[in-house]
Scaffold this active site. Structure first.
Site, PDB file in Angstrom:
ATOM      1  N   ASP A   1      35.758  40.313  40.612  1.00 15.24           N
ATOM      2  CA  ASP A   1      36.148  41.215  41.693  1.00 15.24           C
ATOM      3  C   ASP A   1      37.260  42.140  41.216  1.00 15.24           C
ATOM      4  O   ASP A   1      38.077  41.760  40.376  1.00 15.24           O
ATOM      5  CB  ASP A   1      36.650  40.419  42.901  1.00 15.24           C
ATOM      6  CG  ASP A   1      35.555  39.534  43.493  1.00 15.24           C
ATOM      7  OD1 ASP A   1      34.381  39.949  43.435  1.00 15.24           O
ATOM      8  OD2 ASP A   1      35.866  38.446  43.979  1.00 15.24           O
TER       9      ASP A   1
ATOM     10  N   ASP B   1      44.717  34.069  50.089  1.00 15.02           N
ATOM     11  CA  ASP B   1      44.882  32.733  50.679  1.00 15.02           C
ATOM     12  C   ASP B   1      45.780  31.796  49.865  1.00 15.02           C
ATOM     13  O   ASP B   1      46.733  31.222  50.397  1.00 15.02           O
ATOM     14  CB  ASP B   1      43.511  32.083  50.948  1.00 15.02           C
ATOM     15  CG  ASP B   1      42.601  32.027  49.724  1.00 15.02           C
ATOM     16  OD1 ASP B   1      42.935  32.646  48.693  1.00 15.02           O
ATOM     17  OD2 ASP B   1      41.557  31.353  49.804  1.00 15.02           O
TER      18      ASP B   1
ATOM     19  N   ASP C   1      31.625  35.612  39.327  1.00 15.44           N
ATOM     20  CA  ASP C   1      31.570  37.074  39.414  1.00 15.44           C
ATOM     21  C   ASP C   1      32.982  37.619  39.210  1.00 15.44           C
ATOM     22  O   ASP C   1      33.950  36.868  39.211  1.00 15.44           O
ATOM     23  CB  ASP C   1      31.007  37.520  40.766  1.00 15.44           C
ATOM     24  CG  ASP C   1      31.572  36.697  41.902  1.00 15.44           C
ATOM     25  OD1 ASP C   1      32.765  36.330  41.839  1.00 15.44           O
ATOM     26  OD2 ASP C   1      30.836  36.407  42.865  1.00 15.44           O
TER      27      ASP C   1
HETATM   28  P1  ATP Z   1      34.557  31.608  44.284  1.00 20.15           P
HETATM   29  O1  ATP Z   1      34.589  31.091  42.890  1.00 20.15           O
HETATM   30  O2  ATP Z   1      34.145  30.595  45.268  1.00 20.15           O
HETATM   31  O3  ATP Z   1      33.859  32.925  44.451  1.00 20.15           O
HETATM   32  P2  ATP Z   1      36.863  33.176  44.936  1.00 20.15           P
HETATM   33  O4  ATP Z   1      38.328  32.849  44.893  1.00 20.15           O
HETATM   34  O5  ATP Z   1      36.388  34.308  44.089  1.00 20.15           O
HETATM   35  O6  ATP Z   1      36.102  31.835  44.599  1.00 20.15           O
HETATM   36  P3  ATP Z   1      35.856  34.646  47.150  1.00 20.15           P
HETATM   37  O7  ATP Z   1      35.397  34.130  48.477  1.00 20.15           O
HETATM   38  O8  ATP Z   1      34.896  35.326  46.260  1.00 20.15           O
HETATM   39  O9  ATP Z   1      36.509  33.392  46.434  1.00 20.15           O
HETATM   40  O10 ATP Z   1      37.102  35.587  47.452  1.00 20.15           O
HETATM   41  C1  ATP Z   1      37.682  36.453  46.498  1.00 20.15           C
HETATM   42  C2  ATP Z   1      39.206  36.494  46.683  1.00 20.15           C
HETATM   43  O11 ATP Z   1      39.518  36.987  47.990  1.00 20.15           O
HETATM   44  C3  ATP Z   1      39.890  35.140  46.605  1.00 20.15           C
HETATM   45  O12 ATP Z   1      40.181  34.789  45.293  1.00 20.15           O
HETATM   46  C4  ATP Z   1      41.125  35.338  47.451  1.00 20.15           C
HETATM   47  O13 ATP Z   1      42.114  36.000  46.731  1.00 20.15           O
HETATM   48  C5  ATP Z   1      40.640  36.280  48.531  1.00 20.15           C
HETATM   49  N1  ATP Z   1      40.165  35.560  49.739  1.00 20.15           N
HETATM   50  C6  ATP Z   1      38.922  35.077  49.978  1.00 20.15           C
HETATM   51  N2  ATP Z   1      38.845  34.517  51.179  1.00 20.15           N
HETATM   52  C7  ATP Z   1      40.055  34.646  51.744  1.00 20.15           C
HETATM   53  C8  ATP Z   1      40.607  34.277  53.001  1.00 20.15           C
HETATM   54  N3  ATP Z   1      39.867  33.658  53.902  1.00 20.15           N
HETATM   55  N4  ATP Z   1      41.905  34.601  53.229  1.00 20.15           N
HETATM   56  C9  ATP Z   1      42.643  35.257  52.309  1.00 20.15           C
HETATM   57  N5  ATP Z   1      42.192  35.618  51.114  1.00 20.15           N
HETATM   58  C10 ATP Z   1      40.907  35.330  50.827  1.00 20.15           C
HETATM   59 MG    MG Z   2      34.402  35.186  44.098  1.00 20.17          MG
END
Ligand code: ATP
Ligand code: MG
Length: 421
Positions: free
Chosen positions: A57, A137, A55
């Site tokens: 963001d 993170d 997705d």
């Molecule tokens: P995925 O492919 O699993 O969706 P993602 O990196 O997009 O990976 P998400 O959980 O959708 O993970 O989170 C979106 C963004 O928000 C991350 O890329 C990161 O920058 C931030 N993020 C998510 N969880 C945390 C956390 N626990 N602490 C700090 N930043 C976070």
């Molecule tokens: Mg994501």
């Protein structure tokens, strides 16, 4: 102010056509209303890695209310972390306002947002893009892509880390893990997913801090274990979880305290299980949470059964209580719904039935958990818990179902055979 490194399209090579039209439209509308907006996080990381993002963001200077007002179909969700879900066509774009790391909020101070153990309770202090980059993170998750000129803003060195294959926590890893212990799981998950190296400073504190996962809500951890094990990289995830001593924090009945150290059989049992799960993902076969949990927890359960049986000199005893104990203990760590609990019990109950009742017994074959139960039986056969002779007939019946596409269904309720489970 820290100046970000700006990486031009000619240097990163992401094509405009690879971006989601809907996310681009969201940024466009934010820009037209005078706000800044960029694609951020996982989508930028995945595009740089040549993978299709799940997705897209968006991060923005607009507050959730301001975002909501700009779009027809938008709702504000989340409490700990408020964001807006904008629906355009059939896609949902999550739009989050730039935030400061809660520790650096001048307005509310540390007390307001942290528990006594340093855990973040709320993460809603808005800030600017630079602060937003540092509250994320990992460096690889902290890149912003501006769709209008396709430039990437890198405040934390994430671009280099992606190129070098390094997972690095932003800031002081100990503090960041304490603020949110789920970051430990994210570090491991991304290292396994991309086969990246965890930077030494980010890896070092994990063994001593992973027990903090005990304080994370069981529903959040249930979501995380699905991401960890249904990723297609479950074997590497398990390898890392085990290496850092985190596995027993997620699956407490495996902890030494309960007498199950990771002996060779346990390691092979779990590794075999995760190999099988990865293969299923590879073949686009479905995976159920109840089977996964039933299989992961089978070993502690069957050992508890054996111990109880020895204690009672083989006399009959109530195995339901033992099953309940194991599942309830797991539920404290990762939430298990009522339906899933019932399914786990059913898969376990069928193990006995398949060994005790006649091959092909209709109540077994017609049971909705039959296939999952046979899968577990098959796995147990590899570990000599069940003889090949005893399991092969059931496996054949299951395989025949797959070939004919026909499954026996239970037509009428029969009285339950009087076998104790
Ligand atoms: P995925 O492919 O699993 O969706 P993602 O990196 O997009 O990976 P998400 O959980 O959708 O993970 O989170 C979106 C963004 O928000 C991350 O890329 C990161 O920058 C931030 N993020 C998510 N969880 C945390 C956390 N626990 N602490 C700090 N930043 C976070
Ligand atoms: Mg994501």
């Amino acid at each position: 102010m820290i100046e970000p490194r700006i990486i031009l399209q000619s240097d990163h090579g992401i094509d405009f056509d690879q971006l989601s039209d809907q996310a681009v439209e969201v940024v466009h509308r934010l820009n037209s209303a005078g706000f800044s907006g960029e694609l951020v996080g996982g989508c930028v990381r995945d595009l740089l890695l040549g993978k299709q993002p799940k997705d897209f963001d968006v991060a923005t200077s607009a507050t959730p209310e301001q975002v909501k007002n700009l779009f027809e179909r938008a709702i504000i969700i989340g409490r700990r972390f408020r964001l807006v879900e904008v629906r355009i066509a059939r896609e949902i774009v999550q739009v989050a306002t730039y935030r400061t790391a809660p520790g650096y909020s001048a307005r509310y101070g540390r007390q307001r947002n942290f528990s006594s153990k340093g855990k973040i309770l709320k993460d809603n202090n808005f800030g600017d893009i630079e602060q937003d980059a540092f509250r994320r993170d990992l460096t690889i998750n902290s890149l912003f892509l501006n769709p209008s000129d396709m430039a990437i803003f890198d405040y934390s060195g994430g671009f280099e880390d992606i190129q070098a294959g390094i997972i690095r926590v932003i800031g002081n890893p100990t503090d960041r893990y304490q603020e949110d212990p789920v970051r430990i799981l994210r570090t491991i998950r991304f290292a396994a997913a991309f086969d990246f190296e965890i930077d030494f400073k980010s890896a070092e504190p994990i063994p001593s801090l992973s027990r903090l996962l005990v304080d994370v809500s069981n529903s959040r951890l249930a979501e995380e274990i699905k991401k960890l094990f249904f990723s297609g990289n479950a074997v590497s995830v398990f390898g890392l979880l085990n290496e850092f001593g985190v596995f027993t924090d997620l699956f407490p009945c495996y902890s030494r305290v309960h007498g199950y150290s990771m002996d060779e059989t346990t390691l092979q049992w779990l590794t075999g299980l995760f190999q099988e799960m990865d293969a299923r993902i590879q073949n686009a076969e479905p995976l159920s949470l109840s089977y996964t949990l039933a299989a992961i927890l089978w070993l502690p359960y069957s050992r508890a059964l054996q111990r109880e049986s020895t204690r009672r000199n083989g006399k009959n005893f109530d195995s339901t209580r033992l099953a309940n104990d194991i599942v309830n203990l797991q539920n404290r760590s990762t939430y298990i719904s009522k339906v899933n609990k019932q399914q786990i019990f059913e898969i376990w109950r069928l193990q006995r039935k398949m060994q005790q009742l006649k091959l092909g017994t209709r109540s077994i074959v017609g049971n909705s958990r039959f296939r999952a139960a046979v899968r577990l039986l098959e796995h147990r056969t590899k570990f000599d818990e069940v003889s090949r002779k005893a399991s092969s007939g059931w496996i054949k019946i299951r395989d025949n179902q797959s070939v004919t596409g026909k499954r026996h269904t239970r037509r009428r309720r029969r009285p339950r055979p009087t076998v104790r489970t």
